[in-house]
Design an enzyme around this catalytic site. Structure first.
Site, short mmCIF file in Angstrom:
data_model
loop_
_atom_site.label_atom_id
_atom_site.label_comp_id
_atom_site.label_asym_id
_atom_site.label_seq_id
_atom_site.Cartn_x
_atom_site.Cartn_y
_atom_site.Cartn_z
N SER A 126 0.82 -1.21 0.00
CA SER A 126 0.00 0.00 0.00
C SER A 126 0.85 1.25 0.00
CB SER A 126 -0.91 0.02 1.23
OG SER A 126 -1.63 1.23 1.23
N LYS A 180 -4.47 -6.76 3.50
CA LYS A 180 -4.50 -5.62 2.57
C LYS A 180 -5.93 -5.28 2.18
CE LYS A 180 -3.40 -2.24 -0.01
NZ LYS A 180 -3.80 -2.14 -1.35
N HIS A 183 -7.40 -3.43 4.96
CA HIS A 183 -6.80 -2.08 4.90
C HIS A 183 -7.61 -1.22 3.93
CE1 HIS A 183 -4.41 0.84 2.63
NE2 HIS A 183 -3.72 1.05 3.73
N ASN A 184 -7.90 -1.77 2.77
CA ASN A 184 -8.64 -0.99 1.77
C ASN A 184 -10.08 -0.71 2.23
OD1 ASN A 184 -6.31 -1.26 0.26
ND2 ASN A 184 -7.42 -1.46 -1.66
N GLU A 187 -9.84 2.00 4.47
CA GLU A 187 -9.57 3.19 3.63
C GLU A 187 -10.91 3.77 3.11
OE1 GLU A 187 -6.52 2.54 0.53
OE2 GLU A 187 -7.97 3.26 -0.94
C1 6PG Z 1 -3.24 1.50 -1.52
C2 6PG Z 1 -4.54 1.75 -2.18
C3 6PG Z 1 -4.55 1.15 -3.54
C4 6PG Z 1 -5.59 1.75 -4.47
C5 6PG Z 1 -6.96 1.25 -4.23
C6 6PG Z 1 -8.02 2.25 -4.59
O1 6PG Z 1 -3.30 0.89 -0.46
O2 6PG Z 1 -2.21 1.91 -2.03
O3 6PG Z 1 -5.57 1.18 -1.44
O4 6PG Z 1 -4.63 -0.22 -3.39
O5 6PG Z 1 -5.50 3.11 -4.43
O6 6PG Z 1 -7.09 0.13 -5.05
O7 6PG Z 1 -9.19 1.57 -4.55
P1 6PG Z 1 -10.51 1.95 -5.32
O8 6PG Z 1 -10.17 2.18 -6.75
O9 6PG Z 1 -11.34 0.73 -5.10
O10 6PG Z 1 -11.01 3.17 -4.64
#
Ligand code: 6PG
Length: 472
Positions: A126, A180, A183-184, A187
């Site tokens: 990430s 991960k 984590h997302n 996010e």
């Molecule tokens: C990271 C982000 C990365 C990406 C996501 C965005 O940890 O660096 O999470 O994985 O920016 O895939 O996700 P979406 O396109 O689903 O918003």
């Protein structure tokens, strides 16, 4: 070469450069050689790269046990590269999938490669493009044995906080990609909560994007300090060059996603873990993109709201801040519950405190308060609920009044705050002395003889609802 990267789109390219800048000799390969050549032409002086046009040449350039990082689009492309790679490798070699793979795919791939004597490491990475280059947060799964030789290399290129690497062994097979994924999910929740806070400030204060950006910049000096708050302040203060308007005001209000949030929610349902903050955040994106539904509703559905006439504007801003912090703690608490449930279900033995530690730097959800989460799990590794840790009990408790005022105000004034509201509902649900779930059990027994348990004695009971209503 000590490590190789195949797939040199932005993420792969930056990871390869990061390895090289940290003194590793890096083998590089891409399906079209032109991309490999451009990497060397533009950044060849950053370290030692060994370029190969063919995959066979790339594999041959690696020292044993070979360590190959695959950085291609998650899904079929990953399988295609692995299928091509495997016949070229020898037992003991390590294949690292550093993309955003769905963890069941990682479990399947790990199984298939193990049968051939190979290590397959599904690793979360990430931090976006910049993180890949300057130091991401890295979440590798797979065998412990593979981590012995791979771990030190990954730790070297990862972000550091207080001198500690944002990379650690997560657990067997799919554990790295699972973490991960969560984590997302977090996010998504974090971003939705920030967006709701922005909307509340906009509608409550009638403030401009730039003014709200300054509030976020101020918040970023306190408990809320984090990458997402920092970039929010920057985005809100950015002016669109073409129109002179605030940039955020000219962006179409339909949020998209690539699917990791959806996977998190699907898995939350599978495990029966209420990750309501993440779910509301994911559905809020879906709602925003429901153009036909929004067209049908806009100007049609009755609002019946009063204008928001605030008496204490500073007090309101502080209330929003406290409500944001509390809702954020709920989202993390739920996400860590999900990790615990998956860890138990799949036998991964994930150390949640260590996960918080490697999320302190490099990744998108990096934040000051992750230190507090690590400390909470250090106090009690089996903590059943993050919210119930002494630090968070006090920190959230101090803001509960503000949280209620904000959620109530949002409802009265028609500001949609699904993540703030559902987080408060979760908080009140989980702390309730007694829940109306008792009534649901009674209803289930009434129409389906599904039975219920009693509060006063053990066993399973059924009432003869359509008969004489005696209990069995
Ligand atoms: C990271 C982000 C990365 C990406 C996501 C965005 O940890 O660096 O999470 O994985 O920016 O895939 O996700 P979406 O396109 O689903 O918003």
């Amino acid at each position: 070469a000590q490590i190789g990267v195949t797939g040199l789109a932005v993420m792969g390219r930056n990871l390869a450069r990061n390895f090289a800048r940290n003194g590793f000799t890096v083998a590089v390969h891409n399906r079209s050689f032109a991309r490999t050549q451009s990497l060397l032409a533009e950044h060849g002086d950053e370290g030692v790269f060994v370029a190969s046009e063919s995959l066979a040449g790339f594999v041959a350039s690696l020292e044993r046990p070979r360590k190959v990082v695959v950085m291609v689009k998650a899904g079929a492309a990953t399988d295609a590269v692995i299928d091509e790679l495997v016949p070229l490798l020898e037992p003991g070699d390590i294949v690292v999938d550093a993309g955003n793979a769905h963890f069941p795919d990682t479990v399947r791939r790990e199984d298939a490669l193990r049968a051939r004597g190979l290590h397959f490491v599904g690793s979360g990475v990430s931090g976006g493009e910049e993180g890949a280059l300057l130091g991401p947060s890295i979440m590798p799964g797979g065998t412990r044995e593979s981590y012995e030789s791979l771990g030190p290399i990954l730790e070297k290129i990862s972000a550091k906080v207080d001198g500690v690497a944002c990379c650690t062994y997560v657990g067997p097979d799919g554990a790295g990609h699972f973490v991960k994924m969560v984590h997302n999910g977090i996010e998504y929740a974090d971003m939705q909560l920030i967006a709701e806070a922005y909307d509340l400030l906009k509608q409550g204060l009638g403030a401009t994007a730039g003014e709200i950006g300054q509030i976020f910049a101020r918040w970023n000096t306190g408990d809320l300090e984090s990458f997402l708050i920092e970039i929010t302040a920057e985005v809100l203060q950015h002016v669109d060059a073409a129109t002179g308007s605030a940039f955020v005001d000219i962006v179409a209000d339909q949020a998209e996603q690539k699917g990791t949030g959806r996977w998190t929610v699907q898995n939350g349902l599978d495990l029966g873990v209420p990750i309501t903050g993440i779910a509301e955040a994911t559905f809020a994106r879906a709602l925003s993109g429901g153009v036909a539904q929004r067209d049908a509703a806009r100007g049609t559905l009755v609002a019946d709201v009063a204008p928001w006439a605030l008496e204490d504007r500073e007090g309101f801003v502080e209330d929003v801040r406290l409500a944001l912090y509390a809702s954020k703690v709920v989202a993390y608490s739920q996400g860590f519950d999900q990790i615990a449930a998956a860890s138990a279900q799949f036998g991964w033995d994930i150390d949640r405190g260590a996960m918080a530690r490697i999320w302190r730097g490099g990744c998108i959800i990096r934040a000051r308060f992750l230190n507090r989460i690590t400390e909470a799990y250090e106090r009690d590794a089996d903590l059943p609920l993050l919210l119930a840790d002494e630090y968070f009990t006090a920190a959230v408790g101090a803001g509960v009044g503000a949280w209620r005022r904000i959620v109530a105000g949002a409802a009265l004034h028609g500001v949609p705050t699904p993540a703030f509201s559902s987080s408060l509902a979760y908080y009140d649900g989980v702390r309730a002395e007694r829940l109306p779930a008792a009534l649901i059990q009674a209803q289930r027994d009434f129409f389906g003889a599904h039975t219920y348990r009693r509060t006063d004695r053990d066993g399973s009971f059924h009432t003869q609802w359509s008969g004489d209503r005696t209990e069995q």
